[in-house]
Scaffold this active site. Sequence first.
Site, PDB file in Angstrom:
ATOM      1  CB  THR A 220      -0.966   0.033   1.197  1.00 55.71           C
ATOM      2  OG1 THR A 220      -0.215  -0.107   2.403  1.00 55.71           O
ATOM      3  CG2 THR A 220      -1.996  -1.076   1.097  1.00 55.71           C
ATOM      4  CB  CYS A 221       4.061   2.189   1.579  1.00 56.08           C
ATOM      5  SG  CYS A 221       3.600   2.045   3.307  1.00 56.08           S
TER       6      CYS A 221
END
Length: 193
Positions: free
Chosen positions: A148-149
């Site tokens: 997700t980062c």
Amino acid sequence: MVLFRLVAAGLESMVPAPLLQALLSAHDLEKLVCGEPQIDIDELQRNTKIRPTHRGHRETQLLKWFWSILRSFSTLERQAFLRFVSGRSRLPASWSESTGAERKTQLGALDQFELCIISDEEAMEVDSGPTSQQAEGSIDDRLPTSDTCFFTLKLPKYSSSGILRDRLVFAITHCTAIDRDFDVNNDWGDNEE
């Protein structure tokens, strides 16, 4: 309500309220801050970097299935997919404001969705600390993973559209590690026993 007042006070400290109200409607402000509520799969596809860049028949077929499946998703499934790959449920606001070559220069690396079609060997790897080992079973048993980062999805080369859909839906509805930052059942973490 307190949070809203704090945000409003912060905005008003930079731009006087009458000017802000004249420049932006509530909808415009929401779009700038949160992004577009409707998830346009064509927009997502235009802002996707696909790896590897060299693709054979198997990878090309997987991509066709992938985009077709995303287009068939309901609004809630699309939001769950975006949350799974980015930690947010809306597309970046910057996407709808830029087009073509302008988009390539304006978007930061983290604003572009990266879709990685992983090798069979990578799909079967199990990370077990300092060493990794091969998992039992087949590629079709593995789930897609995300970072997700980095707005990234790692997709195994599934053998059919149906298996891809099943694994993707399972992942976006059951893999909720990103949600551990805020557990709704724990009431903001105040109720420790």
